[in-house]
Design a protein around this motif. Structure first.
Motif, mmCIF file in Angstrom:
data_model
loop_
_atom_site.group_PDB
_atom_site.id
_atom_site.type_symbol
_atom_site.label_atom_id
_atom_site.label_comp_id
_atom_site.label_asym_id
_atom_site.label_seq_id
_atom_site.Cartn_x
_atom_site.Cartn_y
_atom_site.Cartn_z
ATOM 1 N N SER A 57 44.680 -16.081 57.975
ATOM 2 C CA SER A 57 45.870 -16.895 58.116
ATOM 3 C C SER A 57 45.526 -18.405 57.644
ATOM 4 O O SER A 57 46.672 -18.894 57.073
ATOM 5 C CB SER A 57 46.181 -16.885 59.627
ATOM 6 O OG SER A 57 46.478 -15.893 59.958
ATOM 7 N N PHE A 58 44.359 -18.894 57.483
ATOM 8 C CA PHE A 58 44.198 -20.090 57.040
ATOM 9 C C PHE A 58 44.348 -20.148 55.546
ATOM 10 O O PHE A 58 44.595 -21.189 55.038
ATOM 11 C CB PHE A 58 42.822 -20.870 57.471
ATOM 12 C CG PHE A 58 42.374 -21.799 57.078
ATOM 13 C CD1 PHE A 58 42.996 -23.166 57.607
ATOM 14 C CD2 PHE A 58 41.387 -22.094 56.117
ATOM 15 C CE1 PHE A 58 42.714 -24.221 56.965
ATOM 16 C CE2 PHE A 58 41.082 -23.214 55.407
ATOM 17 C CZ PHE A 58 41.671 -24.503 56.074
ATOM 18 N N LEU A 59 43.819 -19.191 54.788
ATOM 19 C CA LEU A 59 43.811 -19.177 53.309
ATOM 20 C C LEU A 59 45.312 -18.945 52.819
ATOM 21 O O LEU A 59 45.812 -18.064 52.978
ATOM 22 C CB LEU A 59 43.046 -18.076 52.716
ATOM 23 C CG LEU A 59 41.305 -18.122 53.244
ATOM 24 C CD1 LEU A 59 40.646 -17.146 52.697
ATOM 25 C CD2 LEU A 59 40.790 -19.429 52.319
ATOM 26 N N PRO A 60 45.794 -19.948 52.115
ATOM 27 C CA PRO A 60 46.968 -20.023 51.235
ATOM 28 C C PRO A 60 47.095 -18.457 50.496
ATOM 29 O O PRO A 60 46.078 -18.278 49.709
ATOM 30 C CB PRO A 60 47.137 -21.042 50.603
ATOM 31 C CG PRO A 60 46.096 -22.050 51.006
ATOM 32 C CD PRO A 60 45.077 -21.052 51.302
ATOM 33 N N ILE A 61 48.201 -17.763 50.715
ATOM 34 C CA ILE A 61 48.014 -16.371 49.781
ATOM 35 C C ILE A 61 48.132 -16.516 48.277
ATOM 36 O O ILE A 61 47.523 -15.869 47.588
ATOM 37 C CB ILE A 61 49.092 -15.630 50.557
ATOM 38 C CG1 ILE A 61 49.092 -13.945 49.913
ATOM 39 C CG2 ILE A 61 50.534 -16.249 49.976
ATOM 40 C CD1 ILE A 61 47.714 -13.669 50.658
ATOM 41 N N ASP A 62 48.685 -17.835 47.770
ATOM 42 C CA ASP A 62 48.743 -17.952 46.326
ATOM 43 C C ASP A 62 47.363 -18.289 45.756
ATOM 44 O O ASP A 62 47.226 -17.774 44.707
ATOM 45 C CB ASP A 62 49.437 -19.234 46.208
ATOM 46 C CG ASP A 62 49.526 -20.254 46.830
ATOM 47 O OD1 ASP A 62 48.842 -20.399 47.766
ATOM 48 O OD2 ASP A 62 49.858 -21.601 46.428
ATOM 49 N N ARG A 63 46.605 -18.965 46.466
ATOM 50 C CA ARG A 63 45.036 -19.044 46.069
ATOM 51 C C ARG A 63 44.434 -17.873 46.445
ATOM 52 O O ARG A 63 43.528 -17.530 45.258
ATOM 53 C CB ARG A 63 44.624 -20.043 47.372
ATOM 54 C CG ARG A 63 45.035 -21.575 46.992
ATOM 55 C CD ARG A 63 43.981 -22.562 47.474
ATOM 56 N NE ARG A 63 42.967 -22.435 46.976
ATOM 57 C CZ ARG A 63 42.719 -23.566 45.750
ATOM 58 N NH1 ARG A 63 43.708 -24.202 45.077
ATOM 59 N NH2 ARG A 63 41.359 -23.312 45.319
ATOM 60 N N VAL A 64 44.934 -17.081 47.339
ATOM 61 C CA VAL A 64 44.115 -15.494 47.205
ATOM 62 C C VAL A 64 44.284 -14.856 45.910
ATOM 63 O O VAL A 64 43.529 -13.938 45.438
ATOM 64 C CB VAL A 64 44.499 -14.798 48.577
ATOM 65 C CG1 VAL A 64 43.827 -13.321 48.418
ATOM 66 C CG2 VAL A 64 44.102 -15.762 49.763
#
Length: 245
Positions: A40-47
């Motif tokens: 939840s902490f990691l931005p999905i666009d960076r993933v």
């Protein structure tokens, strides 16, 4: 007396069961909470690697372009056509033709079939979409089998950039489209996703027996705690009040 003894044995059984379930299930609960919080902490666009590769960029078709009639493409295809999509590819208009046997590229102007994208063209496609600053060195490799890192269209070209994120751009070998982008952030996310769904090999099966067993174990842990809470809850005793006349 017999009733009290039965209640005591039930209490001991529930207490021991709850204790062992708490030890076994508790470790996985910790992994669930920790992995869920990190994902939840990691931005999905960076993933997805959107900050490094613009996979959605597409040049518009030039105005006034003259395309071959669909009948020419139908005649060149060796299978019944399901769909035709016109788009720009490496500076030229092409027709992406989906058939029952797969997808191929055709020259939109002549209607002739194009050869499958080469390793050099795959690298060029990846570099055109690159938005990570300096142009790093790249190594291109053909992928024939699915893996935890890539489960998209096969075969595909893997363009491995020598950047800090170890970015991997996968280009479909039939359409020349970017089908996936993998970065260090994605690998971290995927590792915790595998822990979360308890599929430690492929990181994609959400219905593993381990997940089902621990989910049922977590429910049993709650039920055992509820039973113990009921059995240990202090009972209010009514007092007899004697009124003297």
């Amino acid at each position: 007396m017999v009733l009290k003894s039965a209640k005591l044995r039930l209490h001991l059984l529930a207490s021991r069961t709850h204790k062992w379930l708490a030890i076994i299930i508790g470790a996985q609960l910790l992994l669930w909470f920790a992995s869920g919080a990190l994902m939840s902490f990691l931005p999905i666009d960076r993933v997805h690697g959107d900050h490094l590769v613009d996979r959605k960029a597409a040049a518009p078709l030039p105005r006034g372009s003259t395309f071959a009639p669909p009948s020419a493409i139908v005649g060149a295809a060796d299978a019944p056509i399901e769909a035709i999509t016109y788009r720009m590819w490496l500076g030229r208009p092409v027709a992406e033709v989906a058939t029952a046997k797969g997808t191929r590229l055709f020259d939109a102007a002549t209607g002739q079939a194009l050869p499958a994208p080469t390793a050099r063209e795959a690298e060029e496609i990846a570099r055109l979409a690159w938005r990570g600053g300096a142009r790093p060195a790249a190594k291109v490799e053909r992928i024939e089998r699915a893996s935890p890192e890539y489960r998209g269209t096969l075969p595909a070209w893997r363009v491995a950039f020598a950047d800090l994120d170890s970015t991997r751009v996968f280009v479909a070998a039939d359409t020349g489209r970017i089908s996936a982008v993998r970065t260090g952030t994605w690998r971290l996310y995927d590792f915790f996703w595998g822990l979360h769904i308890m599929d430690w090999t492929n990181h994609e099966n959400f219905n593993t027996p381990w997940l089902l067993a621990f989910a049922i174990g977590g429910l049993a842990l709650w039920l055992g705690g509820a039973v113990l809470l009921y059995m240990r809850w202090p009972k209010t005793r009514r007092r007899n009040i004697v009124i003297e006349a």
